[in-house]
Write a protein that holds these residues in place. Sequence first.
Motif, short mmCIF file in Angstrom:
data_model
loop_
_atom_site.label_atom_id
_atom_site.label_comp_id
_atom_site.label_asym_id
_atom_site.label_seq_id
_atom_site.Cartn_x
_atom_site.Cartn_y
_atom_site.Cartn_z
N CYS A 43 14.78 -36.04 17.53
CA CYS A 43 14.99 -36.01 19.00
C CYS A 43 13.65 -36.17 19.73
CB CYS A 43 15.62 -34.69 19.43
SG CYS A 43 17.37 -34.56 19.04
N LEU A 60 11.73 -29.95 24.45
CA LEU A 60 13.20 -29.93 24.37
C LEU A 60 13.60 -28.46 24.26
CD1 LEU A 60 16.08 -30.47 23.33
CD2 LEU A 60 15.11 -31.62 21.37
N SER A 190 20.43 -32.79 29.97
CA SER A 190 21.23 -33.53 29.00
C SER A 190 22.50 -34.16 29.56
CB SER A 190 21.60 -32.61 27.84
OG SER A 190 22.08 -31.36 28.31
N ILE A 194 21.80 -39.37 29.97
CA ILE A 194 21.55 -39.15 28.54
C ILE A 194 22.90 -39.03 27.79
CG2 ILE A 194 20.63 -37.44 26.87
CD1 ILE A 194 18.22 -38.56 28.05
N ILE A 196 25.07 -36.24 27.14
CA ILE A 196 25.33 -35.07 26.30
C ILE A 196 25.90 -33.98 27.22
CG2 ILE A 196 24.13 -33.36 24.79
CD1 ILE A 196 23.95 -36.20 23.79
N LEU A 200 20.62 -28.71 28.03
CA LEU A 200 19.26 -28.95 27.54
C LEU A 200 18.35 -29.40 28.69
CD1 LEU A 200 19.88 -30.91 24.21
CD2 LEU A 200 19.25 -28.49 24.45
N LEU A 202 14.88 -31.31 29.35
CA LEU A 202 14.08 -32.27 28.59
C LEU A 202 12.94 -32.77 29.45
CD1 LEU A 202 17.15 -34.41 27.44
CD2 LEU A 202 16.03 -32.65 26.08
N LEU A 256 22.30 -34.35 20.85
CA LEU A 256 21.24 -35.16 21.49
C LEU A 256 20.71 -36.22 20.53
CD1 LEU A 256 19.37 -35.54 24.00
CD2 LEU A 256 17.75 -34.02 22.88
#
Length: 389
Positions: A43, A60, A190, A194, A196, A200, A202, A256
């Motif tokens: 990732c 992350l 996320s 992205i 997801i 998350l 990021l 992810l």
Amino acid sequence: MTTNRKTLMIPGPIECETNVLQAMGAPPKSHTAPDFIKSFGNCLNMMKKVWMCPSGQPFLVAGTGTLAMEMAAANLIEEDDHALVISTGYFGKRYAEILERHGAKITILEAPVGDVVKTEDIEEELQHRDYKLMTFTHVDTSTAVMVDAASMGALGRKHNVLTVLDGVCSVAGEEIRQEEWGIDVVLTASQKAIGIPPGLALLVASPKAMETWKSRKTRVRSYYADWNNWLPIMDAYTAGKPAYFGTPAVNLVTALETGLNNILQEGLQERFERHKKTGLAFREAIRALGLSMIPKNETVAANTLSAPYLPEDVSLPDFMKAMGEAEVIIAGGLLPEIKGRYIRIGHMGSVAHTDLMNAIRGIARSLNQCGHKTDEDRGVLAIEETMKE
Ligand code: PMP
């Protein structure tokens, strides 16, 4: 069995690809298991590719986009540093509050609703004071206004100011070349382009941002967000070793890995182009129904979502009630000044041609149901014509 599952077309969370959902649904792994360590490392590597920032430091962490915003502020700001916030809506104002909480002295330049702040005005402000950091929202999800990220990076370089891009509604949907454009932090969550589920935070920090953090004179004010706690974890996973600070969201991390893989397999340039085309098709369809958009022109219009005003004779609660019968779920307004007067439709990630059609049909029928006559076929035709080009 029949289902009446609707397609989620709010500007995040969005629909996920099947392989992402499968990864999510697997039994949780140990965060020190060799295959999990590998997934985490993958990732981090793929984030650098998707962000187009080979020399960057990815982070992350379990949390939402707001944590990613706060992480950048907490680690880069010290008491009384000057920070400039370029605001194009709700999330710009949120950034000002976060920076202030971490001790920064804030100046906020706010764009009129539907527009961006003029480059000359930003430049004048940067000449006027010694700013340490400047934030801007690539796509403000409350207005669907997109800022020219490349020119903001250039301004930051010219004036030696760290640039922080809130890319929560843009990363992996709109074009971002972090390293080439000289942007110091690009952050996201996320649950948007992205692809997801939420959970998350990021971000990727440039070498200059990392240097700034390393040369801090005071302690980072947030324990959870402190890079002193997270950098060793990112380093360990990159080196294929187990490490612990806070338990990683293991299922989200494996999801992810699948999601970033999907993005890279599609190809970044192809993905940006697809979002551009989708965005344009949807805006054309909305205009064909006779509605006007919040972004004042095409140059400042985002491609990840659309934000049209409702006609004056249609109330938002009535409209949303009518949308209950549509095959898609969309969102109402968010910007306090105009909240009750507009709607927002997300079209990022794996959104399909048929989803756009269903959304435009649902919107046209709901307008008709509210007594505002529109021709659904004109909207559908606009999508077909634009997608063909
Ligand atoms: N910035 C932008 C541009 C956003 O759209 C959002 C979420 N809608 C956020 C920040 C905050 O992200 P989260 O809700 O995941 O905390």
